[in-house]
Design a protein around this motif. Structure first.
Motif: not given
Length: 430
Positions: A70-77, A93-106, A389-394
């Motif tokens: 179980v990974v804390p949200w602060s570390d997961l992304l 893996v579980n992912i925050g659904n808002t990260w789907s497109a960002s992780l998809q791009a990898t 994901s960059q939007f959320e972070t920045l």
């Protein structure tokens, strides 16, 4: 075209054999999977205990043992991005659904094309609103919904009654007015997570929608420093800076401390996603709090949208680097089965992502009823762009800084917010 055809054949063979191994590495045990689960409950240990019987049922049915972390949200992304870059990490893996497109791009996650959906029971089983945050538009989803959520307004019934307040606020103006009546030196009107970038960004998105703004244009380029976005952020920060209905200490909250404040009667209101199970873990009964829709502006500006939540939730995905793809897909099928969707979401107070499970009486409680109403009527997915994901972070970090300023009595100005947004927009553009 011949090269693409050959690659497709190789990938198909890997799916059938479950042996997509790194070059020169031995094939992993087909009876073992590794799984990174997101922290859904009141603690990491609570999630381990919740998942233990679920994983045991899966092993009994399939013979596949699942090693879970179980990974804390602060570390997961950051850990997901590192695994995507290195090609090393878990199978599922579980992912925050808002990260789907960002992780998809990898290109690190398998795509849920029609064939992949068929292997887990079909796309039509899933709630359409939940699928809206599973990847970039026009592409096969990079994940499938596991837990569905939306934001709601929680309020303490007794604290409202003691202040002579008969109903929850329906507008932000009412929320401020009510919040001032509930703030008295011993308690505060509203609790927030001012140092949590993702939480901040979620509210920035919702307020922007209500103010008629967008964080990205139709081509996916950032449009951060618009009047609407500046006003959206200022409105949220001003709940502390100007309205003073939020404890300045909340500027340092980043790990669900606001839930504790609400559960322990230090704050009368909270904006959150499916918080009931967390309250219960801290000794607060469902009878003590009410749940209502997140407010709207009393007089929406031109272009303002009827949106009061992002489409929240957790998706489940499979890494391409898995050396047991067959087992990984079996695990996704199991976790999204009707029975397990009922069992898991019932514990967490979230909503099932498949239609049949959502119809279960377990999700007819007042909390889940409101969450479902919001999700299916007034929620909108965050922009499904590669840089989300960059939007959320920045942007979340900009808001964290503004909350820190507010807590220290520094003025919060539109000009300062605009300058910060312009700077991070330029950083996004590289």
């Amino acid at each position: 075209m011949a090269g693409r055809h050959k690659l497709a054949l190789l990938m198909a063979a890997a799916l059938l054999t479950g042996s997509l191994a790194a070059c020169g590495e031995p094939v992993a045990d087909a009876k073992t999977l590794t799984y990174w689960a997101s922290n859904q409950g009141s603690s990491l240990e609570f999630d381990k205990q919740t998942l233990a019987p679920v994983l045991e049922r899966f092993e009994q049915q399939t013979g596949i043992h699942v090693k879970v972390e179980v990974v804390p949200w602060s570390d997961l992304l950051n850990r997901l991005l590192a695994a995507a870059t290195s090609g090393r990490g878990p199978d599922v893996v579980n992912i925050g659904n808002t990260w789907s497109a960002s992780l998809q791009a990898t290109n690190a996650l398998i795509s849920f094309d029609p064939q992949a959906f068929d292997r887990i029971g079909g796309r039509d089983r899933f709630v359409p609103a939940a699928l809206a945050a599973a990847g970039a538009p026009g592409k096969a989803p990079a994940a499938v919904p596991l837990y569905s959520l939306s934001y709601a307004l929680y309020y303490n019934k007794q604290m409202f009654a003691d202040a002579g307040i008969s109903k929850p606020p329906a507008t932000w103006e009412e929320l401020v007015d009510v919040g001032k009546k509930l703030t008295n030196g011993k308690q505060w009107g509203l609790a927030i997570e001012g140092a949590n970038p993702s939480e901040n960004a979620h509210h920035a998105f919702t307020f922007s929608q209500q103010y008629g703004g967008e964080w990205f244009d139709v081509s996916g380029k950032p449009t951060f420093d618009t009047d609407q976005n500046v006003a959206a952020i200022k409105r949220y920060i001003d709940l502390m800076a100007v309205d003073k209905i939020v404890n300045p200490s909340n500027a340092e909250y980043a790990k669900n401390e606001s839930l504790s404040d609400f559960a322990n009667r230090k704050a009368a209101m909270l904006l959150w996603q499916a918080a009931g199970s967390a309250f219960q873990a801290q000794g607060m009964s469902p009878e003590e709090y009410g749940i209502a829709h997140v407010p709207f502006p009393a007089n929406p500006p031109a272009g303002g949208k009827k949106v009061n939540s992002m489409v929240a939730g957790i998706n489940i995905a499979v890494f391409r680097h898995s050396r047991n793809l067959e087992g990984a897909m079996e695990f996704v099928k199991f976790m999204t089965s009707d029975a397990e969707q009922v069992a898991l979401n019932k514990v967490y107070g979230s909503l099932p992502s498949v239609k049949a499970a959502l119809a279960d009486p377990a999700f007819a409680a007042p909390e889940q009823k409101v969450l479902a109403e919001v999700l299916n009527s007034t929620a909108s997915p965050l922009p499904q762009v590669t840089t989300e994901s960059q939007f959320e972070t920045l942007v979340g970090a900009v808001m964290k800084e503004q909350f820190a300023n507010a807590a220290n009595g520094k003025p919060i100005t539109a000009a300062a917010i605009r300058a910060k947004l312009k700077a991070v927009e330029q950083r996004m553009k590289g």
